[in-house]
Design a protein around this motif. Structure first.
Motif, PDB file in Angstrom:
ATOM      1  N   ARG A  87       0.538 -25.908 -28.095  1.00  0.00           N
ATOM      2  CA  ARG A  87      -0.550 -26.399 -28.903  1.00  0.00           C
ATOM      3  C   ARG A  87      -1.827 -26.343 -28.125  1.00  0.00           C
ATOM      4  NH1 ARG A  87       1.236 -30.638 -33.747  1.00  0.00           N
ATOM      5  NH2 ARG A  87       3.078 -29.539 -34.543  1.00  0.00           N
ATOM      6  N   GLU A  88      -1.779 -27.056 -26.883  1.00  0.00           N
ATOM      7  CA  GLU A  88      -2.910 -27.397 -26.160  1.00  0.00           C
ATOM      8  C   GLU A  88      -3.416 -25.797 -25.567  1.00  0.00           C
ATOM      9  OE1 GLU A  88      -4.039 -28.923 -21.609  1.00  0.00           O
ATOM     10  OE2 GLU A  88      -2.183 -29.742 -22.630  1.00  0.00           O
ATOM     11  N   ASN A  89      -2.419 -24.736 -25.218  1.00  0.00           N
ATOM     12  CA  ASN A  89      -3.004 -23.511 -24.688  1.00  0.00           C
ATOM     13  C   ASN A  89      -3.470 -22.818 -26.000  1.00  0.00           C
ATOM     14  OD1 ASN A  89      -2.004 -24.153 -22.146  1.00  0.00           O
ATOM     15  ND2 ASN A  89      -0.003 -23.053 -22.473  1.00  0.00           N
ATOM     16  N   VAL A  90      -3.157 -23.059 -27.172  1.00  0.00           N
ATOM     17  CA  VAL A  90      -3.621 -22.457 -28.248  1.00  0.00           C
ATOM     18  C   VAL A  90      -4.955 -22.801 -28.672  1.00  0.00           C
ATOM     19  CG1 VAL A  90      -3.554 -22.045 -30.653  1.00  0.00           C
ATOM     20  CG2 VAL A  90      -1.424 -21.613 -29.293  1.00  0.00           C
ATOM     21  N   ALA A  91      -5.229 -24.274 -28.405  1.00  0.00           N
ATOM     22  CA  ALA A  91      -6.362 -24.740 -28.583  1.00  0.00           C
ATOM     23  C   ALA A  91      -7.652 -24.486 -27.486  1.00  0.00           C
ATOM     24  CB  ALA A  91      -6.337 -26.425 -28.568  1.00  0.00           C
ATOM     25  N   ALA A 139      -6.635 -18.204 -22.428  1.00  0.00           N
ATOM     26  CA  ALA A 139      -7.500 -19.141 -21.605  1.00  0.00           C
ATOM     27  C   ALA A 139      -6.346 -20.058 -20.700  1.00  0.00           C
ATOM     28  CB  ALA A 139      -8.159 -20.237 -22.451  1.00  0.00           C
ATOM     29  N   ALA A 140      -5.378 -19.799 -20.826  1.00  0.00           N
ATOM     30  CA  ALA A 140      -4.534 -20.836 -19.797  1.00  0.00           C
ATOM     31  C   ALA A 140      -3.942 -19.980 -18.779  1.00  0.00           C
ATOM     32  CB  ALA A 140      -3.694 -21.757 -20.792  1.00  0.00           C
ATOM     33  N   SER A 143      -8.572  -9.897 -16.951  1.00  0.00           N
ATOM     34  CA  SER A 143      -7.649  -9.725 -18.235  1.00  0.00           C
ATOM     35  C   SER A 143      -8.593 -10.120 -19.394  1.00  0.00           C
ATOM     36  CB  SER A 143      -6.419 -10.111 -18.148  1.00  0.00           C
ATOM     37  OG  SER A 143      -5.711  -9.855 -17.164  1.00  0.00           O
ATOM     38  N   ARG A 144      -9.316 -11.050 -19.483  1.00  0.00           N
ATOM     39  CA  ARG A 144      -9.966 -11.337 -20.346  1.00  0.00           C
ATOM     40  C   ARG A 144     -11.305 -10.719 -20.763  1.00  0.00           C
ATOM     41  NH1 ARG A 144      -8.324 -16.832 -18.528  1.00  0.00           N
ATOM     42  NH2 ARG A 144      -9.798 -16.935 -16.910  1.00  0.00           N
ATOM     43  N   GLN A 145     -11.843 -10.048 -19.692  1.00  0.00           N
ATOM     44  CA  GLN A 145     -13.064  -8.997 -19.903  1.00  0.00           C
ATOM     45  C   GLN A 145     -12.290  -7.900 -20.571  1.00  0.00           C
ATOM     46  OE1 GLN A 145     -16.220  -9.364 -19.461  1.00  0.00           O
ATOM     47  NE2 GLN A 145     -16.109  -7.455 -20.380  1.00  0.00           N
TER      48      GLN A 145
END
Length: 305
Positions: free
Chosen positions: A19-23, A129-130, A136-138
Motif C-alpha cells: 500500500r505504501e509503494n502504491v501511494a 516510485a519505490a 526507467s521512469r523517464q
C-alpha cells in the motif's frame, strides 16, 4: 509532455500490492498532472491475491470499459492475472493504454492486437516510485507520449551479425509459458521477442522455454533479446552460465540471440510497447516510429469518443 486532464485507473489483478509503494506511485502520477482513480478492490486481500477472482475481474472490467479512464495501471505482478482474462471485453469503448509487467504478461498476450489497446511493458505502479531508477521512469513518460525511445546497446550471444526487424513481443518467461496452449497463447511470428524472469532456477527456465517451443508460441520469431534474470541461480558446481542454457534452448530457431536489455525486476525496467516496430542493427535495439499514429500517442486522442 502534457498529461494534465488524463485519468489513470489503478487495478490489482494479481498479487497483493504494498500500500505504501502504491501511494508513492499515485503521488508521482499526480505530480505528472494525472488524475488517479483506484479500483474498488485494490486494497482487498484473499489468500495470496489482491481480492477474490470475481472482485479482481470486476476491477479489470471496470478499468477497460469505463470511457473516462485513459490509462490502466497495474499495481503489482505476482500471480493472478490469468484468472481475470475472461473479463476482458471483446471491444474497448475508446483508445486505452495498459501499463505493467511480470504477471501482466498474460494480460498483454490476451489483449495483443486488440483494436484501441496500447500495451506498455513497464514498471507497475507499486515499483514506479519505490523501486525503479529515473531512466526507467523517464522511459514510461516517453512511451506515454508516443515518442521514440533511444536505442539500446545489446550483447550478441548467438547468430550472424545481420539486421533484424520485427514487432516487439515477449515479457516474463514463466508467465508466457503459463498461457501456452490456451486461447491466450503468445503469437511471436515476425517478432523480436524480449524475455526476462525472476526467482526461477535454471531448470525451471529450461522447462518453460521448452514448453513455449513445443507449443509453437515462439514459431516465426525473428530474434530473441534477454533482459534481467534476477535471483535465478545455477547449481553451486555449475561450469556454465545462464546465458549458455538459454542460448542452447533458443539457438535451434536459427535467429540471433542477444542479452543486455534493461527490462525486468531490477532497478532498470525501461518501457516498451507490444506490437511496436523495432529493428536490431549493429548490436543495437532501435525503436522505430509507430506506423499507427492514433495508437502510438493515445493521450492525444484521449477524449475522442
Amino acid at each position: 509532455m502534457h498529461l494534465k486532464g488524463r485519468t489513470v485507473g489503478v487495478i490489482a489483478p494479481a498479487g497483493v500490492p504494498d500500500r505504501e509503494n502504491v501511494a508513492r506511485g499515485i503521488a508521482l502520477l499526480e505530480s505528472w498532472g494525472l488524475e488517479v482513480r483506484v479500483g474498488a478492490h485494490v486494497t482487498d486481500r484473499f489468500r495470496y491475491f489482491a481480492g477474490t477472482h470475481e472482485n479482481r475481474r470486476a476491477d479489470l472490467a471496470w478499468a477497460l470499459t469505463d470511457p473516462s479512464i485513459d490509462i490502466v495501471w497495474i499495481a503489482r505482478g505476482g500471480y493472478g492475472c490469468v484468472h481475470c482474462l475472461p473479463a476482458i471485453p471483446a471491444t474497448l469503448p475508446r483508445a486505452k493504454t495498459v501499463i505493467g509487467f511480470s504477471d501482466a504478461t498474460s494480460l498483454f498476450c490476451a489483449m495483443s492486437g486488440m483494436r484501441d489497446a496500447r500495451l506498455i511493458h513497464g514498471p507497475s505502479l507499486g515499483s514506479l516510485a519505490a523501486h525503479v531508477d529515473d531512466a526507467s521512469r523517464q522511459s514510461v513518460l516517453t512511451a506515454l507520449a508516443g515518442d521514440v525511445a533511444p536505442a539500446i546497446r545489446l550483447q550478441r550471444l548467438h547468430g550472424a551479425p545481420h539486421a533484424v526487424s520485427g514487432r516487439l513481443h515477449g515479457g516474463n518467461i514463466t508467465t508466457l509459458a503459463s498461457v501456452a496452449g490456451t486461447r491466450w497463447q503468445p503469437d511471436c511470428r515476425d517478432a523480436i521477442v524480449l524475455l526476462e524472469d525472476i526467482t526461477e532456477l535454471a531448470y525451471r527456465l529450461d522447462r518453460s522455454i521448452t514448453l513455449l517451443k513445443e507449443s509453437g508460441a515462439f514459431g516465426g520469431a525473428r530474434a530473441f533479446v534477454l533482459g534481467e534474470f534476477v535471483r535465478c541461480p545455477l547449481p553451486p558446481d555449475a561450469d556454465y552460465t545462464l546465458h549458455d542454457i538459454l542460448v542452447d534452448l533458443l539457438a535451434p530457431f536459427g535467429v540471433p540471440v542477444f542479452a543486455g536489455l534493461p527490462i525486468g525486476h531490477a532497478a532498470q525496467n525501461v518501457a516498451w510497447t507490444y506490437g511496436a516496430p523495432a529493428h536490431i542493427e549493429g548490436d543495437q535495439l532501435v525503436f522505430d516510429a509507430s506506423h499507427d499514429a492514433r495508437l502510438a500517442s493515445p493521450l492525444q486522442h484521449a477524449h475522442q469518443r
